[in-house]
Write a protein that holds these residues in place. Structure first.
Motif, mmCIF file in Angstrom:
data_model
loop_
_atom_site.group_PDB
_atom_site.id
_atom_site.type_symbol
_atom_site.label_atom_id
_atom_site.label_comp_id
_atom_site.label_asym_id
_atom_site.label_seq_id
_atom_site.Cartn_x
_atom_site.Cartn_y
_atom_site.Cartn_z
ATOM 1 N N ASN A 251 0.813 -1.222 0.000
ATOM 2 C CA ASN A 251 0.000 0.000 0.000
ATOM 3 C C ASN A 251 0.842 1.267 0.000
ATOM 4 N N VAL A 252 2.018 1.207 0.611
ATOM 5 C CA VAL A 252 2.874 2.394 0.648
ATOM 6 C C VAL A 252 3.373 2.711 -0.758
ATOM 7 N N TRP A 253 3.799 1.674 -1.497
ATOM 8 C CA TRP A 253 4.254 1.925 -2.871
ATOM 9 C C TRP A 253 3.092 2.382 -3.751
ATOM 10 N N LEU A 254 1.916 1.810 -3.526
ATOM 11 C CA LEU A 254 0.739 2.239 -4.281
ATOM 12 C C LEU A 254 0.484 3.726 -4.063
ATOM 13 N N SER A 255 0.628 4.175 -2.820
ATOM 14 C CA SER A 255 0.393 5.600 -2.543
ATOM 15 C C SER A 255 1.461 6.463 -3.206
ATOM 16 N N GLU A 256 2.699 5.953 -3.336
ATOM 17 C CA GLU A 256 3.743 6.694 -4.047
ATOM 18 C C GLU A 256 3.384 6.861 -5.525
ATOM 19 N N LEU A 257 2.830 5.817 -6.126
ATOM 20 C CA LEU A 257 2.389 5.912 -7.524
ATOM 21 C C LEU A 257 1.247 6.919 -7.654
ATOM 22 N N ALA A 258 0.411 6.983 -6.626
ATOM 23 C CA ALA A 258 -0.694 7.949 -6.643
ATOM 24 C C ALA A 258 -0.186 9.379 -6.460
ATOM 25 N N TRP A 259 0.884 9.570 -5.654
ATOM 26 C CA TRP A 259 1.482 10.911 -5.520
ATOM 27 C C TRP A 259 1.898 11.443 -6.889
ATOM 28 N N ARG A 260 2.481 10.558 -7.702
ATOM 29 C CA ARG A 260 2.904 10.946 -9.060
ATOM 30 C C ARG A 260 1.712 11.487 -9.856
ATOM 31 N N GLU A 261 0.578 10.813 -9.746
ATOM 32 C CA GLU A 261 -0.611 11.259 -10.484
ATOM 33 C C GLU A 261 -1.204 12.525 -9.870
ATOM 34 N N PHE A 262 -1.118 12.639 -8.555
ATOM 35 C CA PHE A 262 -1.586 13.853 -7.888
ATOM 36 C C PHE A 262 -0.832 15.069 -8.414
ATOM 37 N N TYR A 263 0.497 14.966 -8.502
ATOM 38 C CA TYR A 263 1.288 16.094 -9.001
ATOM 39 C C TYR A 263 1.006 16.357 -10.483
ATOM 40 N N MET A 264 0.737 15.319 -11.263
ATOM 41 C CA MET A 264 0.383 15.541 -12.673
ATOM 42 C C MET A 264 -0.958 16.269 -12.786
ATOM 43 N N THR A 265 -1.881 15.933 -11.883
ATOM 44 C CA THR A 265 -3.181 16.615 -11.860
ATOM 45 C C THR A 265 -3.003 18.088 -11.503
ATOM 46 N N ILE A 266 -2.119 18.358 -10.545
ATOM 47 C CA ILE A 266 -1.848 19.750 -10.155
ATOM 48 C C ILE A 266 -1.298 20.534 -11.348
ATOM 49 N N ILE A 267 -0.310 19.961 -12.047
ATOM 50 C CA ILE A 267 0.281 20.644 -13.211
ATOM 51 C C ILE A 267 -0.772 20.868 -14.295
ATOM 52 N N TRP A 268 -1.685 19.921 -14.446
ATOM 53 C CA TRP A 268 -2.724 20.051 -15.471
ATOM 54 C C TRP A 268 -3.671 21.211 -15.140
ATOM 55 N N HIS A 269 -4.117 21.267 -13.891
ATOM 56 C CA HIS A 269 -5.125 22.267 -13.505
ATOM 57 C C HIS A 269 -4.517 23.624 -13.140
ATOM 58 N N PHE A 270 -3.270 23.609 -12.694
ATOM 59 C CA PHE A 270 -2.612 24.850 -12.258
ATOM 60 C C PHE A 270 -1.263 24.935 -12.966
ATOM 61 N N SER A 271 -1.295 25.145 -14.268
ATOM 62 C CA SER A 271 -0.058 25.055 -15.059
ATOM 63 C C SER A 271 0.990 26.085 -14.619
ATOM 64 N N TYR A 272 0.567 27.190 -13.998
ATOM 65 C CA TYR A 272 1.535 28.196 -13.537
ATOM 66 C C TYR A 272 2.475 27.600 -12.486
ATOM 67 N N ALA A 273 2.005 26.551 -11.766
ATOM 68 C CA ALA A 273 2.800 25.969 -10.682
ATOM 69 C C ALA A 273 4.017 25.202 -11.193
ATOM 70 N N ALA A 274 4.127 25.016 -12.512
ATOM 71 C CA ALA A 274 5.339 24.400 -13.073
ATOM 72 C C ALA A 274 6.526 25.350 -12.948
ATOM 73 N N PHE A 275 6.249 26.645 -12.858
ATOM 74 C CA PHE A 275 7.333 27.639 -12.881
ATOM 75 C C PHE A 275 7.290 28.611 -11.708
ATOM 76 N N ASP A 276 6.133 28.747 -11.077
ATOM 77 C CA ASP A 276 5.973 29.695 -9.982
ATOM 78 C C ASP A 276 5.391 28.987 -8.768
ATOM 79 N N SER A 277 5.454 29.634 -7.633
ATOM 80 C CA SER A 277 4.944 29.040 -6.409
ATOM 81 C C SER A 277 3.449 28.758 -6.520
ATOM 82 N N PHE A 278 3.046 27.571 -6.104
ATOM 83 C CA PHE A 278 1.613 27.242 -6.088
ATOM 84 C C PHE A 278 0.880 28.217 -5.169
ATOM 85 N N LYS A 279 1.451 28.413 -3.960
ATOM 86 C CA LYS A 279 0.918 29.442 -3.059
ATOM 87 C C LYS A 279 1.600 30.748 -3.445
ATOM 88 N N LYS A 280 0.863 31.608 -4.112
ATOM 89 C CA LYS A 280 1.486 32.745 -4.798
ATOM 90 C C LYS A 280 2.201 33.723 -3.864
#
Length: 431
Positions: A251-280
């Protein structure tokens, strides 16, 4: 000319269990696979970049596999926007199939390609392949994206079932590959690159899963899976990785694979966070950005042995243990008050398994500026981290052989002083 479909390889360098390749092979025309060494990306890389060697060797292996089927892989070098018009002169292309990519450059490239191909009356079809769930598949009740991992993961895990990890049976349809003579492609040297001497991790991770939860945090142990490079370039299917995690009840490794998708979702919805602070508000921080101290950090000469061991491991192997990545990230941004983007760019240059979403997410987590990040007042103490995760100093002694002698560097900054300084600077920026 015979009408054909083209399957465009990008971050999915395998013939088995490949979503878009499967759909292409089941389509209306014979399929010619294509890979483009993209100059828009390659021109920014050093000439000994090991990832280019890895991609090149993987492409050569794919060509051999396809040639055994009487087909081949068309390999081009250049900018996609210039390569595609040339391909259309060479072949009567009716449809183009490829898999989704989520990074800012890739999205712009694919939007432009869709517009161009549509103008040429060519159907452009893209599919989900490098994640289990993407884009808007995991959302809050109000249809907005999650920005905290735990509730994201609960829904991700609850939605997961056999359907989502089922492999695409591409081999059943290999008869629909375009039969062709062997196609010449560019060599590494033709593209201005040198063959790297680094070792690439093998895909033999399943024996690690039983003890993953117990061993993954200890850098002296070989307790992690080393699949990052293979997930990054798609030589491992995410569906297989998740299925293996489920079968091993890891389950721990499964959650690590999910972290990868979580960060991809963040980049998709908040593309500015690829280059700037998510918390502005974190973009107001007054970084010191001392060049000499950044050099000492890069070279592993900070006088903090766990930090130096990690940086030397990275510089020598193209990989760094995951726990140590957090420690060196916190040290750069908080002890030295150097902009996390400097560290992120250095990792982007050096890491074999560099993936923008996860790397930016990890750096912003360490700096405190990311979504679901460590709070700004949490400053890793490298000495306590060492006692906890490298108590026998095995990792440190392996990578910092002069540790404990007069040759070893003095600490670049005192921990207590650095902690007080960063708290003051962050507090001023965030108040």
């Amino acid at each position: 000319m015979t009408p054909i479909s083209i399957f465009w390889f990008r971050r999915d360098l395998r013939l088995t269990d490949n979503a878009a390749l499967y759909h292409a092979l089941k389509g209306d025309y014979r399929v010619l696979p294509l890979f483009i060494f993209d100059q828009n990306i390659l021109d920014k890389l050093p000439k000994d970049d090991a990832r280019v060697t890895f991609i090149y060797e993987t492409i050569e292996a794919l060509k051999k596999e396809l040639q055994q089927q009487g087909s081949d892989l068309l390999v081009k070098y250049g900018k996609p926007e210039k390569i595609w018009p040339e391909i259309l002169k060479e072949y009567q292309v009716k449809q183009v199939y490829t898999n989704h990519d989520y990074e800012p450059y890739a999205r712009e490239r694919d939007d432009n390609m869709a517009e161009f191909l549509t103008s040429e009356k060519i159907v452009f079809k893209t599919y989900k392949d490098q994640v289990i769930f993407e884009k808007n598949e995991i959302l809050k009740a109000d249809k907005t994206p999650y920005t905290v991992f735990t509730p994201f993961y609960k829904q991700w895990h609850a939605k997961l079932n056999d359907f989502y990890v089922k492999a695409y049976p591409t081999k059943k349809y290999f008869k629909n590959l375009l039969q062709t003579r062997h196609l010449p492609g560019p060599g590494l040297e033709d593209m201005g690159f040198e063959k790297s001497q680094l070792d690439f991790p093998k895909l033999n991770y399943t024996n690690k899963l039983d003890n993953y939860a117990k061993e993954r945090d200890f850098p002296a142990l070989d307790g992690t899976t080393h699949v990052g490079l293979h997930l990054r370039f798609g030589t491992l299917s995410i569906r297989k990785a998740v299925k293996d995690a489920l079968e091993a009840k890891s389950n721990v490794w499964l959650s690590e694979l999910a972290w990868r998708e979580f960060y991809m979702t963040i980049i998709w919805h908040f593309s500015y966070a690829a280059f700037d602070s998510f918390k502005k508000q974190y973009d107001k921080i007054k970084w010191r950005n001392n060049e000499e101290e950044f050099k000492a950090w890069r070279e592993g000469n900070t006088g903090y042995p766990i930090v130096d061991a990690g940086m030397r491991q990275l510089n020598q192997t193209g990989w760094m243990h995951n726990r140590v990545r957090m420690i060196v990230g916190s040290f750069l941004s908080k002890h030295l008050l150097i902009d996390w983007r400097w560290g992120e760019a250095y990792f982007a240059e050096k890491l074999l398994d560099y993936e923008m979403a996860s790397n930016v997410g990890g750096w912003q987590w360490a700096a405190g500026s990311g979504n679901d990040a460590a709070p700004y007042f949490r400053v890793f103490n490298p000495e306590l981290q060492t006692k906890r995760f490298d108590p026998k100093l095995e990792y440190i002694k392996k990578w910092v052989p002069e540790f404990g002698t007069k040759k070893y560097a003095q600490p670049i900054v005192a921990h207590t002083f650095a902690r007080e300084r960063v708290l003051k600077v962050f507090k001023e920026a965030l108040s």
